[in-house]
Structure formats: C-alpha cells, structure tokens
Design a protein around this motif. Sequence first.
Motif, PDB file in Angstrom:
ATOM      1  N   VAL A  60       0.831  -1.209   0.000  1.00  0.00           N
ATOM      2  CA  VAL A  60       0.000   0.000   0.000  1.00  0.00           C
ATOM      3  C   VAL A  60       0.866   1.259   0.000  1.00  0.00           C
ATOM      4  N   ILE A  61       2.112   1.143   0.435  1.00  0.00           N
ATOM      5  CA  ILE A  61       3.080   2.231   0.363  1.00  0.00           C
ATOM      6  C   ILE A  61       4.076   1.860  -0.716  1.00  0.00           C
ATOM      7  N   TYR A  62       4.385   2.802  -1.596  1.00  0.00           N
ATOM      8  CA  TYR A  62       5.193   2.401  -2.744  1.00  0.00           C
ATOM      9  C   TYR A  62       6.151   3.483  -3.207  1.00  0.00           C
ATOM     10  N   TYR A  63       6.777   4.185  -2.253  1.00  0.00           N
ATOM     11  CA  TYR A  63       7.762   5.172  -2.645  1.00  0.00           C
ATOM     12  C   TYR A  63       9.110   4.948  -1.981  1.00  0.00           C
ATOM     13  N   ARG A  64       9.315   3.800  -1.360  1.00  0.00           N
ATOM     14  CA  ARG A  64      10.586   3.459  -0.738  1.00  0.00           C
ATOM     15  C   ARG A  64      11.113   2.179  -1.368  1.00  0.00           C
ATOM     16  N   PRO A  65      12.433   2.081  -1.535  1.00  0.00           N
ATOM     17  CA  PRO A  65      12.976   0.837  -2.102  1.00  0.00           C
ATOM     18  C   PRO A  65      12.525  -0.394  -1.333  1.00  0.00           C
ATOM     19  N   THR A  66      12.392  -0.277  -0.030  1.00  0.00           N
ATOM     20  CA  THR A  66      12.016  -1.435   0.783  1.00  0.00           C
ATOM     21  C   THR A  66      10.568  -1.862   0.584  1.00  0.00           C
ATOM     22  N   ASP A  67       9.786  -1.027  -0.101  1.00  0.00           N
ATOM     23  CA  ASP A  67       8.394  -1.392  -0.375  1.00  0.00           C
ATOM     24  C   ASP A  67       8.268  -2.357  -1.552  1.00  0.00           C
TER      25      ASP A  67
END
Length: 121
Positions: A100-107
């Motif tokens: 649901v979160i998609y702006y971090r590499p870890t996502d």
Amino acid sequence: VQLQASGGGLVHTGDSLRLSCAASGRTLRPYHMGWFRQAPGKEREFVVAINRSGGTRYTDSVKGRFTISRDNAKNTVYLQMNSLKPEDTAVYYCAATSSVIYYRPTDYGYWGQGTLVTVSS
C-alpha cells in the motif's frame, strides 16, 4: 514477475530518453510500479511511481521533466525523461510492488536489472 529495464544511454544536457520496463511471467495490472535510481557512491533513491489505478507520484527534482506511464496491454511501464541534467546520471531500476506504500525501495519486492543513464554537460 520478471522485469527488464532498457533504454538507457549517453546523452547531453537537455536531451531526452525513454526508459522501458517490460514484465514477463505475470501481468503488471495488479502492481504499483516504480522507478528508482542509484548514482555512484549514493543510495538508491525514489524517482517516480504509478499505482495500479494510474495515479502518479514524483520526487521533486524530476517534476515537470519526467513522466511515467504504463501500458497494461503490453505489460510495460515507461519513463519519459526530458530536459536531462548531469545530476540525473545514475543506474535506473524499475520495480513492482503490491504494498500500500510504494515510494521506498524497501516497499518493492520485484526489481529489474537496471539501465545506465549518463548525462554529459
């Protein structure tokens, strides 16, 4: 899902490039898609993402210059890069996530191999 990024190259300041990210093995339709970049000696950073509904989010440094789009029929995501600057030089990676979160590499759980963009001054 397997991702294949392409379209990088050596360009001059002010030029344009279009990167492509082709997927295989699974449809991209349910995924949010992102582009990240990593310059030499720096951490991988978020550039832009497009969610499964077509909504987009850009990092400030590329707003007005880069445009992300997706063609679910072709299972491909594009990054149109205009007015390129030397600071855009990096390896660009595409990635897919259902988070649901998609702006971090870890996502992101799925990554392409990267394509090098070099902008000379």
